[in-house]
Design a protein around this motif. Structure first.
Motif: not given
Length: 325
Positions: A272-282, A284-287, A312-318
């Motif tokens: 729910x916290x992650x989905x609340x970030x709508x401004x930028x997809x990038x 959200x993934x950093x979060x 759907x992201x396996x390697x978040x560091x990449x």
């Protein structure tokens, strides 16, 4: 019989009435056409006078008689009123094993000679018993009024004896009165208990079939009573869900040890916290990357992996390196 004087008077009157016309006829040489009518007149006068004399004599001789009067009827014989006191007679009631105690003064009168006390008492007791047999002992006051009205009325018993009663008293034995009072209290307590139990059944039915039918209905029920506390309602959602599962039989109450959130519930809150970030997809993934590292650092690798799979992201560091470059 006529007295001698009256006989002489009547004889003289008869001679005068006959002889006077004849003397006149001879002295004046009257014709037959004259003295015969005079003779008839004299005879008529003599008859009238003689009758008057006879009536006067009859009245003087007859004894004086009183005028006829109607016979005075003899007074009717008056009944003799007698009475006797009757005490402590047991009369049946409408309830088995409960009897009224009846006392009164029995009165009776009769024109028929004889002793009628027993018959009068029996008549009054029968009349009272017919009334009490249809009344329950709890209705003592009503029974007393009905019995008094019945036995105080004067009524013949069918044998020429009129009976009635006074000083009527209808009561219950003291032990029966106490027992009935106690039973009345128990009935009232039982009625109150039945109503409370019915209310409890209705409440259970309401909670089972309505409030906790689903986790969502449980949350809606709680929120309806706490509309100003949506955040607090969200905190209680897992607890309400567990209550719903227990009530529906999907979860054993013994398995619930504490209100600590289960990992899945925590995962949903993180999402729910992650989905609340709508401004930028990038962003959200950093979060997601940062949250996953925190979970890994706290021994929640399973939860961290589930979070990576969710987005759907396996390697978040990449993803982070690409985002910075």
């Amino acid at each position: 019989m006529l007295t001698d004087n009256r006989k002489l008077a009547l004889a003289g009157l008869g001679c005068a009435s006959v002889g006077l016309p004849l003397l006149l006829a001879a002295a004046f040489d009257l014709s037959a056409g004259v003295w015969i009518p005079l003779l008839a007149v004299g005879l008529i006068a003599a008859g009238v006078i003689g009758r008057r004399l006879y009536e006067q004599w009859t009245l003087s001789v007859r004894p004086h008689r009183e005028p006829l009067r109607e016979p005075i009827p003899e007074p009717a014989p008056q009944p003799v009123v007698e009475d006797v006191v009757v005490e402590g007679v047991q009369l049946r009631s409408a309830a088995p094993d409960y009897r009224f105690t009846f006392s009164c003064r029995v009165h009776w009168h009769s024109l028929v000679p004889g002793t009628h006390g027993d018959r009068a008492i029996r008549s009054i007791l029968d009349r009272a018993a017919r009334v009490t047999a249809s009344i329950r002992p709890e209705e003592l006051d009503a029974a007393a009024r009905a019995v008094t009205a019945e036995v105080e009325a004067r009524r013949p018993d069918g044998h020429g004896v009129g009976t009635w009663a006074s000083e009527v008293v209808l009561a219950l034995p003291e032990e029966d009165a106490r027992r009935l009072a106690r039973m009345a209290e128990l009935r009232k307590d039982e009625e109150l208990w039945d109503r409370e139990r019915a209310q409890e059944r209705n409440m259970r039915r309401y909670l089972t079939d309505d409030v906790f039918e689903t986790p969502g209905s449980a949350v809606a029920w709680w929120l309806a009573g706490h509309r100003a506390e949506p955040v607090q309602t969200l905190d209680l959602a897992p607890t309400l869900a567990r209550l719903s599962a227990i009530i529906r039989g999907e979860l054993e109450p013994s398995s619930v040890t504490s209100p600590v959130l289960e990992p899945k519930s925590l995962f949903e809150r993180i999402c729910d916290v992650v989905d609340s970030v709508h401004e930028d997809q990038g962003r959200r993934l950093v979060l997601v990357h940062d949250l996953a590292r925190v979970l890994d650092g706290n021994g929640q690798s399973a939860l961290s992996g589930e979070l990576r799979n969710r987005y759907g992201v396996d390697d978040l560091s990449m993803v982070v390196d690409d985002g910075s470059g």
